[in-house]
Scaffold this motif. Structure first.
Motif, mmCIF file in Angstrom:
data_model
loop_
_atom_site.group_PDB
_atom_site.id
_atom_site.type_symbol
_atom_site.label_atom_id
_atom_site.label_comp_id
_atom_site.label_asym_id
_atom_site.label_seq_id
_atom_site.Cartn_x
_atom_site.Cartn_y
_atom_site.Cartn_z
ATOM 1 N N GLN A 37 41.652 46.477 26.814
ATOM 2 C CA GLN A 37 41.472 46.340 28.257
ATOM 3 C C GLN A 37 39.990 46.201 28.560
ATOM 4 O O GLN A 37 39.166 46.961 28.035
ATOM 5 C CB GLN A 37 42.075 47.526 28.992
ATOM 6 C CG GLN A 37 43.578 47.575 28.819
ATOM 7 C CD GLN A 37 44.228 48.698 29.599
ATOM 8 O OE1 GLN A 37 43.578 49.657 29.971
ATOM 9 N NE2 GLN A 37 45.507 48.557 29.861
ATOM 10 N N ALA A 39 37.087 45.335 31.795
ATOM 11 C CA ALA A 39 36.783 45.142 33.214
ATOM 12 C C ALA A 39 35.736 44.040 33.329
ATOM 13 O O ALA A 39 34.693 44.090 32.684
ATOM 14 C CB ALA A 39 36.266 46.433 33.826
ATOM 15 N N CYS A 40 36.032 43.046 34.133
ATOM 16 C CA CYS A 40 35.117 41.923 34.352
ATOM 17 C C CYS A 40 35.254 41.511 35.818
ATOM 18 O O CYS A 40 35.954 40.554 36.133
ATOM 19 C CB CYS A 40 35.470 40.777 33.415
ATOM 20 S SG CYS A 40 34.298 39.403 33.478
ATOM 21 N N PRO A 41 34.607 42.249 36.729
ATOM 22 C CA PRO A 41 34.801 42.008 38.162
ATOM 23 C C PRO A 41 34.525 40.566 38.605
ATOM 24 O O PRO A 41 35.184 40.054 39.492
ATOM 25 C CB PRO A 41 33.818 42.969 38.826
ATOM 26 C CG PRO A 41 33.523 44.004 37.800
ATOM 27 C CD PRO A 41 33.676 43.337 36.474
ATOM 28 N N CYS A 47 31.295 37.994 30.403
ATOM 29 C CA CYS A 47 31.722 39.340 30.033
ATOM 30 C C CYS A 47 31.993 39.349 28.532
ATOM 31 O O CYS A 47 32.451 38.356 27.978
ATOM 32 C CB CYS A 47 33.000 39.726 30.774
ATOM 33 S SG CYS A 47 32.777 39.831 32.554
ATOM 34 N N ASP A 122 42.991 40.909 43.293
ATOM 35 C CA ASP A 122 42.880 41.632 42.018
ATOM 36 C C ASP A 122 43.775 40.956 40.977
ATOM 37 O O ASP A 122 44.974 40.883 41.134
ATOM 38 C CB ASP A 122 43.266 43.095 42.187
ATOM 39 C CG ASP A 122 44.659 43.279 42.780
ATOM 40 O OD1 ASP A 122 44.969 42.614 43.783
ATOM 41 O OD2 ASP A 122 45.443 44.081 42.230
ATOM 42 N N LEU A 124 44.685 39.986 36.709
ATOM 43 C CA LEU A 124 44.656 40.395 35.314
ATOM 44 C C LEU A 124 44.843 39.127 34.484
ATOM 45 O O LEU A 124 45.893 38.479 34.551
ATOM 46 C CB LEU A 124 45.791 41.383 35.045
ATOM 47 C CG LEU A 124 45.750 42.175 33.759
ATOM 48 C CD1 LEU A 124 44.508 43.063 33.700
ATOM 49 C CD2 LEU A 124 46.992 43.050 33.655
ATOM 50 N N GLN A 135 43.554 42.340 28.063
ATOM 51 C CA GLN A 135 43.834 42.344 29.495
ATOM 52 C C GLN A 135 42.501 42.464 30.224
ATOM 53 O O GLN A 135 41.826 43.488 30.133
ATOM 54 C CB GLN A 135 44.748 43.512 29.859
ATOM 55 C CG GLN A 135 46.095 43.439 29.186
ATOM 56 C CD GLN A 135 46.950 44.657 29.444
ATOM 57 O OE1 GLN A 135 46.454 45.720 29.756
ATOM 58 N NE2 GLN A 135 48.258 44.494 29.331
ATOM 59 N N ILE A 136 42.134 41.405 30.937
ATOM 60 C CA ILE A 136 40.836 41.363 31.614
ATOM 61 C C ILE A 136 41.072 41.524 33.112
ATOM 62 O O ILE A 136 41.675 40.659 33.748
ATOM 63 C CB ILE A 136 40.103 40.037 31.310
ATOM 64 C CG1 ILE A 136 39.877 39.918 29.794
ATOM 65 C CG2 ILE A 136 38.785 39.975 32.074
ATOM 66 C CD1 ILE A 136 39.342 38.590 29.355
ATOM 67 N N LYS A 137 40.582 42.637 33.663
ATOM 68 C CA LYS A 137 40.689 42.878 35.105
ATOM 69 C C LYS A 137 39.542 42.151 35.796
ATOM 70 O O LYS A 137 38.374 42.338 35.460
ATOM 71 C CB LYS A 137 40.603 44.367 35.424
ATOM 72 C CG LYS A 137 41.793 45.150 34.982
ATOM 73 C CD LYS A 137 41.659 46.601 35.406
ATOM 74 C CE LYS A 137 42.877 47.388 34.994
ATOM 75 N NZ LYS A 137 42.791 48.782 35.444
ATOM 76 N N THR A 138 39.892 41.299 36.760
ATOM 77 C CA THR A 138 38.885 40.532 37.474
ATOM 78 C C THR A 138 39.332 40.319 38.911
ATOM 79 O O THR A 138 40.400 40.775 39.307
ATOM 80 C CB THR A 138 38.606 39.184 36.745
ATOM 81 O OG1 THR A 138 37.455 38.585 37.318
ATOM 82 C CG2 THR A 138 39.803 38.256 36.806
ATOM 83 N N SER A 139 38.504 39.645 39.692
ATOM 84 C CA SER A 139 38.809 39.376 41.099
ATOM 85 C C SER A 139 38.554 37.917 41.420
ATOM 86 O O SER A 139 37.661 37.297 40.856
ATOM 87 C CB SER A 139 37.918 40.230 42.008
ATOM 88 O OG SER A 139 38.148 41.594 41.789
#
Length: 143
Positions: A37, A39-41, A47, A122, A124, A135-139
């Motif tokens: 996992q 995080a890459c806002p 990232c 939001d 993924l 799994q890259i969380k981004t916006s």
């Protein structure tokens, strides 16, 4: 007649045993499927994440938005890369993308975000890189 039934039954049992043996051999030889996992806002900014001894760098060529397609670039050694967009708690339609590479080191995919009826931002990005899942969380950009 009885002999023919016995031969059919013996063949059926042998077939089942052979299938079970192949299944067991594949199960023992299978590599574990790792999940990472990240995080890459802002995906437009590069990232990094690490799998094993490899460092991966991912970025989009522009701000990701629901209004226009964009390109996602991935740098690292891999044999196969696929990606899809998801949202937590929301079903997305099928949207799998196959990344392309000429050298096995620089990967790219032209992508578009699926339609979100709740106007959420939001996202993924789920990448399947060889035997690993990232799994890259981004916006996305607010329009």
């Amino acid at each position: 007649m009885v002999s023919k039934k016995k031969h059919l039954l013996a063949g059926f049992v042998l077939l089942i045993l052979l299938g079970l043996g192949l299944w067991a051999a594949n199960w023992q030889g299978a590599k574990p499927h790792l999940i990472h996992q990240v995080a890459c806002p802002n995906l437009q900014q590069a990232c990094q994440f690490v799998i094993g001894n490899e460092t991966y760098v991912i970025r989009a060529n522009q701000a990701i938005s629901t209004t226009k397609p964009f390109q996602v670039l991935l740098s690292a050694k891999a044999g196969r890369v696929r990606g899809r967009w998801e949202m937590l708690g929301m079903a997305m339609g099928p949207n799998e993308y196959r990344f392309q590479s000429a050298d096995g080191l620089n990967w790219q995919a032209n992508m578009a975000l699926p339609l979100c009826t709740e106007a959420r931002h939001d996202w993924l990005l789920v990448l399947e890189i060889d035997q690993s899942t990232v799994q890259i969380k981004t916006s996305s950009k607010i329009n």
